[in-house]
Design a protein around this motif. Structure first.
Motif, mmCIF file in Angstrom:
data_model
loop_
_atom_site.group_PDB
_atom_site.id
_atom_site.type_symbol
_atom_site.label_atom_id
_atom_site.label_comp_id
_atom_site.label_asym_id
_atom_site.label_seq_id
_atom_site.Cartn_x
_atom_site.Cartn_y
_atom_site.Cartn_z
ATOM 1 N N MET A 147 0.618 15.742 2.927
ATOM 2 C CA MET A 147 -0.089 15.007 1.888
ATOM 3 C C MET A 147 0.728 13.810 1.407
ATOM 4 S SD MET A 147 -1.636 16.453 -1.703
ATOM 5 C CE MET A 147 -2.246 17.918 -0.878
ATOM 6 N N LYS A 148 2.021 14.020 1.236
ATOM 7 C CA LYS A 148 2.879 12.939 0.748
ATOM 8 C C LYS A 148 2.975 11.809 1.761
ATOM 9 C CE LYS A 148 7.523 12.091 -1.064
ATOM 10 N NZ LYS A 148 8.856 12.707 -1.405
ATOM 11 N N SER A 149 3.179 12.145 3.031
ATOM 12 C CA SER A 149 3.302 11.113 4.066
ATOM 13 C C SER A 149 2.007 10.344 4.249
ATOM 14 C CB SER A 149 3.718 11.745 5.390
ATOM 15 O OG SER A 149 4.994 12.326 5.289
ATOM 16 N N PHE A 150 0.894 11.028 4.152
ATOM 17 C CA PHE A 150 -0.402 10.369 4.302
ATOM 18 C C PHE A 150 -0.582 9.309 3.224
ATOM 19 C CE2 PHE A 150 -5.022 10.081 3.793
ATOM 20 C CZ PHE A 150 -5.436 9.953 5.113
ATOM 21 N N GLN A 151 -0.161 9.622 2.020
ATOM 22 C CA GLN A 151 -0.269 8.646 0.941
ATOM 23 C C GLN A 151 0.708 7.500 1.136
ATOM 24 O OE1 GLN A 151 -2.643 8.794 -1.377
ATOM 25 N NE2 GLN A 151 -3.388 10.702 -0.458
ATOM 26 N N GLU A 152 1.922 7.800 1.594
ATOM 27 C CA GLU A 152 2.913 6.746 1.800
ATOM 28 C C GLU A 152 2.501 5.772 2.895
ATOM 29 O OE1 GLU A 152 6.446 8.884 2.677
ATOM 30 O OE2 GLU A 152 6.928 9.335 0.572
ATOM 31 N N MET A 153 1.802 6.285 3.919
ATOM 32 C CA MET A 153 1.352 5.412 4.996
ATOM 33 C C MET A 153 0.167 4.547 4.588
ATOM 34 S SD MET A 153 1.658 8.179 8.127
ATOM 35 C CE MET A 153 1.098 7.064 9.409
ATOM 36 N N GLY A 154 -0.430 4.858 3.447
ATOM 37 C CA GLY A 154 -1.534 4.044 2.960
ATOM 38 C C GLY A 154 -2.819 4.210 3.744
ATOM 39 N N ILE A 155 -2.939 5.295 4.485
ATOM 40 C CA ILE A 155 -4.117 5.466 5.338
ATOM 41 C C ILE A 155 -5.359 5.740 4.508
ATOM 42 C CG2 ILE A 155 -5.126 6.886 7.167
ATOM 43 C CD1 ILE A 155 -2.334 7.338 8.220
ATOM 44 N N GLY A 156 -5.209 6.546 3.470
ATOM 45 C CA GLY A 156 -6.376 6.887 2.679
ATOM 46 C C GLY A 156 -6.991 5.704 1.975
ATOM 47 N N ALA A 157 -6.203 4.659 1.729
ATOM 48 C CA ALA A 157 -6.724 3.483 1.036
ATOM 49 C C ALA A 157 -7.380 2.495 1.970
ATOM 50 C CB ALA A 157 -5.592 2.792 0.270
ATOM 51 N N SER A 158 -7.279 2.735 3.282
ATOM 52 C CA SER A 158 -7.832 1.796 4.254
ATOM 53 C C SER A 158 -9.346 1.884 4.265
ATOM 54 C CB SER A 158 -7.287 2.087 5.654
ATOM 55 O OG SER A 158 -7.911 1.265 6.605
ATOM 56 N N ALA A 159 -9.997 0.752 4.260
ATOM 57 C CA ALA A 159 -11.452 0.721 4.296
ATOM 58 C C ALA A 159 -11.979 1.005 5.682
ATOM 59 C CB ALA A 159 -11.958 -0.634 3.815
ATOM 60 N N ASN A 160 -11.163 0.739 6.702
ATOM 61 C CA ASN A 160 -11.611 0.935 8.074
ATOM 62 C C ASN A 160 -10.481 1.557 8.878
ATOM 63 O OD1 ASN A 160 -12.454 0.739 10.742
ATOM 64 N ND2 ASN A 160 -13.557 -1.180 10.395
ATOM 65 N N GLY A 161 -10.733 2.698 9.467
ATOM 66 C CA GLY A 161 -9.704 3.401 10.217
ATOM 67 C C GLY A 161 -9.153 2.598 11.364
ATOM 68 N N ASN A 162 -9.944 1.702 11.937
ATOM 69 C CA ASN A 162 -9.483 0.929 13.085
ATOM 70 C C ASN A 162 -8.493 -0.155 12.695
ATOM 71 O OD1 ASN A 162 -11.059 2.393 14.832
ATOM 72 N ND2 ASN A 162 -12.823 1.037 14.630
ATOM 73 N N ASP A 163 -8.313 -0.397 11.388
ATOM 74 C CA ASP A 163 -7.340 -1.384 10.936
ATOM 75 C C ASP A 163 -5.947 -0.790 10.813
ATOM 76 O OD1 ASP A 163 -9.322 -3.251 10.774
ATOM 77 O OD2 ASP A 163 -9.739 -2.874 8.657
ATOM 78 N N ILE A 164 -5.845 0.523 10.970
ATOM 79 C CA ILE A 164 -4.555 1.191 10.816
ATOM 80 C C ILE A 164 -3.704 0.972 12.064
ATOM 81 C CG2 ILE A 164 -3.469 3.435 10.371
ATOM 82 C CD1 ILE A 164 -6.112 4.299 9.166
ATOM 83 N N MET A 165 -2.418 1.036 11.904
ATOM 84 C CA MET A 165 -1.452 0.972 13.004
ATOM 85 C C MET A 165 -1.606 -0.315 13.811
ATOM 86 S SD MET A 165 -1.243 4.919 14.310
ATOM 87 C CE MET A 165 -2.878 4.902 14.971
ATOM 88 N N GLY A 166 -1.687 -1.403 13.112
ATOM 89 C CA GLY A 166 -1.668 -2.694 13.788
ATOM 90 C C GLY A 166 -2.879 -2.952 14.643
ATOM 91 N N GLY A 167 -4.011 -2.324 14.292
ATOM 92 C CA GLY A 167 -5.226 -2.614 15.030
ATOM 93 C C GLY A 167 -5.480 -1.706 16.212
ATOM 94 N N ILE A 168 -4.726 -0.610 16.381
ATOM 95 C CA ILE A 168 -4.991 0.326 17.468
ATOM 96 C C ILE A 168 -6.367 0.965 17.234
ATOM 97 C CG2 ILE A 168 -4.300 2.497 18.551
ATOM 98 C CD1 ILE A 168 -1.465 1.858 17.895
ATOM 99 N N PRO A 169 -7.270 0.909 18.193
ATOM 100 C CA PRO A 169 -8.579 1.541 18.026
ATOM 101 C C PRO A 169 -8.442 3.062 18.047
ATOM 102 C CG PRO A 169 -8.347 0.674 20.253
ATOM 103 C CD PRO A 169 -7.145 0.223 19.494
ATOM 104 N N LEU A 170 -8.513 3.664 16.884
ATOM 105 C CA LEU A 170 -8.219 5.083 16.768
ATOM 106 C C LEU A 170 -9.233 5.960 17.489
ATOM 107 C CD1 LEU A 170 -6.957 5.401 13.100
ATOM 108 C CD2 LEU A 170 -5.638 5.389 15.193
ATOM 109 N N PHE A 171 -10.415 5.431 17.791
ATOM 110 C CA PHE A 171 -11.368 6.270 18.500
ATOM 111 C C PHE A 171 -10.886 6.567 19.917
ATOM 112 C CE2 PHE A 171 -12.630 1.893 19.296
ATOM 113 C CZ PHE A 171 -12.830 1.864 20.658
ATOM 114 N N GLN A 172 -9.860 5.817 20.395
ATOM 115 C CA GLN A 172 -9.315 6.091 21.715
ATOM 116 C C GLN A 172 -8.142 7.067 21.663
ATOM 117 O OE1 GLN A 172 -8.330 2.521 23.827
ATOM 118 N NE2 GLN A 172 -10.209 1.460 23.251
ATOM 119 N N VAL A 173 -7.692 7.372 20.464
ATOM 120 C CA VAL A 173 -6.523 8.221 20.317
ATOM 121 C C VAL A 173 -6.962 9.679 20.269
ATOM 122 C CG1 VAL A 173 -4.554 8.792 18.862
ATOM 123 C CG2 VAL A 173 -5.304 6.415 19.085
ATOM 124 N N GLY A 174 -6.164 10.583 20.890
ATOM 125 C CA GLY A 174 -6.443 12.004 20.786
ATOM 126 C C GLY A 174 -6.819 12.602 22.119
#
Length: 798
Positions: A771-798
């Motif tokens: 929970m702490k790391s998720f908040q520190e990474m600022g992911i929850g505040a992102s309006a679009n998941g695909n903007d995370i990690m420098g633009g990596i399209p997360l739908f391709q991850v996993g």
């Protein structure tokens, strides 16, 4: 000796031999002579060539060897017959002690000054247990448990507990379970018999059937009535031979009826009484005890006894008396005095409400100890007295637990290793107020002015959500801890412990509480604000203490203070005198607020309430149903649109709960809940090269934990992108090559929302996190998941 036997074993002497020494006389026939003596012929084969049981008197017993000449002797009942028992000085105690050790091998007796204390049946040997393993598991466990407790004369009472209604009822059932399982006391009818309660998941395997009930609506009570009738009908058709199997019946089963237990019909024919068969209309048959607990028991009281559907009625504040009430309904052990049976009662009830009962000293026993979420009751009762609500009459006045005891319970749950989410419970949870002396010393009231009257001093410290809210109950406020203090204390236990609460009242959301929720990342961004109606005139008749405008102002304040907030609500349609326009106001409120979850019901008049005394339920069931369907349709259309806009494409922090109900071995789907309390499902896969990848066994529990990327791998990729300028393709390749970690129940995971179906979300598992790391990474505040990690399209991850 006869005098001793009469004192300790008030049964007849022949009954005493049969019941307490079945290994000696299980195949014989006891004949009573007019002179009071007993003759025993056709002794068991184990004694046939050794001892002839010739009599049962205060003297000794003849040891004449058994012979064919004596096998068919006809005993003439005469008072002049001369005794053939030699006066060799041997006592009955000597005979029993020697022959039990000679014939049974594994039998045992405890010797004291008054002779041996015989076991009620012989101890099971290895051969017996081997045969029993082929019978039903519940039967085997039951018999083993009886054998283990035989020396202590413990009677095992099996209970089944079913719960209807709200989360408070679930919490109360945990309290009931704790009270029963931790209870062991001397039986009323015999000082040497102790009763021990054991829970069973099989209803018809239980001696006591308990139902924890809800009385908030007529439909809820109808379900309970139907259940009680079904239980009583089934109990009449398949009665228990006794509340516990008799010792002689267990002995008979062990020595003679083992083959019957292997029969395919054993489980349905005799699993409840362990005798191998059901004997209907048996004069000794005992019905199961059917008990009603909770709000319905409190509302209807003795009326629950009608039609013979219930034997036990216990209100929410009387659970401590459950063991003694059940004791009063249980017949005495089969080998105790019959004169005690006069004390047996057929019905038992305790529905006394309390001004101070909180069960704070009882540690609840949860039905599922592995559940990652746990309920903690912080207060009981309600003082709001809404005109439609029966809760103040079934739960009593408000009283709060001490803050320290709540924190202690929550800390123990978290430190157990399984619990990652605490849900604070109360009928009006956010009106919590710890008024204990220690709380008053820690948080005294502020110094009041000289002209301040007592009522204003007592209110000091209490604040409503905004000036548009009022209290029907005036004596609020004063020194002590309030709800915001409690939430802060629970959130301080660990930054990895989620905190939720329910069910609140809209009037008790002061700015201090909203600010705390915004500051603490482990206090979930989800609020329940039960509106009940969108019409100010209906809210006034409901005695809710606010207007439509005040409620909407609170919604705006909450969403301004807490970004990404989810709001749920309750609605009642068809309340007394509701007009078409008032109903339209409710529909418009739902459209304006756009709730993330809603619980909607047609109005049901409840006895004792203000509406029942002063109003008329003048809306037909047809109109109620039509209006209910309209608000349901309004919610469904609005929630679909809201989730499409606010959820799809976002990465949510999810507390993993494990396999969903539709998960299969070939297509595994796990689920969890977001910070906003929305259910999200995501597919998972077994590790590559796993031996279980194609064959996971018979159930999902045997499958290995799925795997996903670790948080360290994600951070490494982000760092590389920022420092070396790699392309997204290179970053994805590096990420795919990184090692994966197991994701387990109770872990936090980042999940990309890919689809919304109503209020249930679908997504893709990305990586394990905290929970702490998720908040520190600022992911929850992102309006679009695909903007995370420098633009990596997360739908391709996993």
């Amino acid at each position: 000796m006869n005098q001793i036997l009469r004192q300790k074993f008030p049964l007849s002497r022949s009954s005493y031999i049969r019941k307490e020494f079945p290994n000696l006389v299980s195949k014989g026939k006891v004949i009573r002579r007019k002179d009071g003596r007993l003759d025993e012929f056709n002794c068991p084969s184990t004694l046939r060539n050794n001892i002839r049981c010739h009599g049962f008197t205060s003297g000794a017993i003849d040891r004449t060897p058994f012979s064919k000449e004596n096998e068919n002797i006809e005993v003439k009942q005469t008072t002049t017959r001369k005794s053939r028992i030699p006066d060799d000085g041997k006592t009955l105690s000597h005979f029993i002690t020697n022959n039990q050790s000679d014939t049974s091998g594994t039998s045992s007796s405890i010797i004291d000054d008054n002779g041996p204390k015989p076991m009620s049946a012989r101890i099971l040997d290895e051969e017996d247990l081997e045969l029993l393993t082929k019978s039903s598991t519940s039967t085997l466990d039951h018999l083993k448990l009886q054998v283990q407790n035989r020396e202590q004369h413990t009677r095992i009472i099996k209970f089944h507990l079913k719960t209807y209604g709200c989360q408070m009822n679930v919490s109360d059932s945990d309290i009931v379970r704790s009270i029963l399982l931790s209870h062991a006391e001397k039986h009323t009818f015999h000082q040497d018999n102790t009763i021990q309660f054991v829970e069973t998941m099989e209803e018809m395997d239980a001696d006591v059937l308990l139902t924890n009930t809800c009385a908030i609506r007529e439909n809820a009570e109808s379900k309970v009535w139907n259940r009680l009738r079904e239980l009583r009908a089934h109990d009449s058709k398949f009665p228990l031979e006794n509340i516990r199997p008799r010792d002689d019946l267990i002995q008979s089963q062990i020595s003679e009826n083992i083959p019957d237990m292997r029969n395919k019909n054993w489980k349905t024919a005799g699993s409840s009484n362990f005798t191998g068969s059901r004997r209907k209309n048996n004069k000794n048959s005992q019905k199961r005890i059917i008990g009603v607990l909770g709000c319905m028991a409190e509302r209807l009281k003795e009326d629950m006894f009608k039609d013979g559907t219930a034997d036990l009625i216990v209100g929410p504040d009387a659970y401590r008396d459950l063991p003694s009430l059940i004791h009063s309904l249980i017949p005495p052990p089969h080998n105790t005095a019959q004169n005690g049976s006069d004390d047996i009662v057929e019905k038992a009830v305790n529905v006394q409400l309390s001004f101070d009962e909180t069960y704070a000293d009882i540690t609840p026993v949860r039905s599922d100890p592995n559940d990652v979420s746990a309920f903690v009751s912080v207060m009981r009762g309600c003082n709001n007295m809404c005109s439609y609500c029966v809760v103040p009459f079934t739960r009593g006045r408000e009283r709060s637990r001490e803050l320290a005891s709540i924190v202690e319970e929550a800390t123990k749950l978290y430190e157990s290793g399984n619990v990652k989410e605490i849900v604070l419970l109360g009928q009006n949870v956010n009106s919590y107020h710890d008024r204990s002396e220690s709380a008053k010393l820690a948080k005294p009231i502020l110094t009041a002015g000289a002209n301040t009257n007592f009522k204003e001093q007592n209110r000091n410290g209490y604040q409503t959500s905004n000036p548009g809210f009022s209290n029907l109950y005036q004596l609020r406020g004063g020194a002590g801890y309030y709800f915001s203090d409690l939430v802060e204390a629970i959130s301080d236990i660990s930054p990895e412990l989620r905190v939720r609460f329910t069910s609140p009242h809209p009037k008790d959301y002061p700015p201090e509480l909203l600010s705390l929720m915004a500051e603490r990342h482990n206090v979930c961004n989800q609020l329940h604000m039960p509106a009940q109606s969108g019409s100010t005139s209906v809210l006034e008749r409901m005695r809710r203490g606010y207007t439509r405008e005040a409620y909407l102002e609170l919604i705006d304040d909450a969403r301004s203070a807490i970004p990404d907030l989810a709001i749920s609500s309750d609605f009642i349609t068809g309340f007394c005198g509701e007009t078409n326009q008032e109903h339209a106001d409710t529909v418009s409120l739902m459209e304006q607020v756009v709730y993330d979850q809603a619980y909607m019901f047609a109005y049901s008049m409840r006895g004792k309430t203000h509406a029942n005394r002063t109003m008329v339920d003048d809306i037909s069931d047809t109109v109620k149903g039509q209006r209910l369907q309209e608000i349901i349709n309004t919610f469904r259309s609005s929630i679909q649109q809201r989730n499409d806009e606010m959820e799809v494409g976002k990465v949510r922090l999810v507390l993993v709960e494990g396999d969903s109900r539709k998960s299969t071995k070939d297509k595994r789907v796990w689920g969890g809940r977001t910070d906003q309390n929305k259910r999200i499902l995501f597919p998972v896969k077994a590790p590559r090269n796993s031996a279980y990848e194609n064959d996971g066994g018979e159930d999902n529990n045997s499958l290995p934990s799925p795997q996903c990327f670790s948080e360290d791998s994600i951070r490494s990729v982000i760092s590389t992108l920022e420092s070396s300028g790699l392309t997204s393709t290179d970053a994805i390749y590096n990420l795919v090559q990184s090692p994966k970690v197991n994701i387990n129940i109770g872990d936090y995971a980042a999940v990309l929302v890919t689809e919304a179906r109503g209020h249930t979300l679908r997504g893709r598992l990305l990586f394990q996190t905290t929970m702490k790391s998720f908040q520190e990474m600022g992911i929850g505040a992102s309006a679009n998941g695909n903007d995370i990690m420098g633009g990596i399209p997360l739908f391709q991850v996993g």
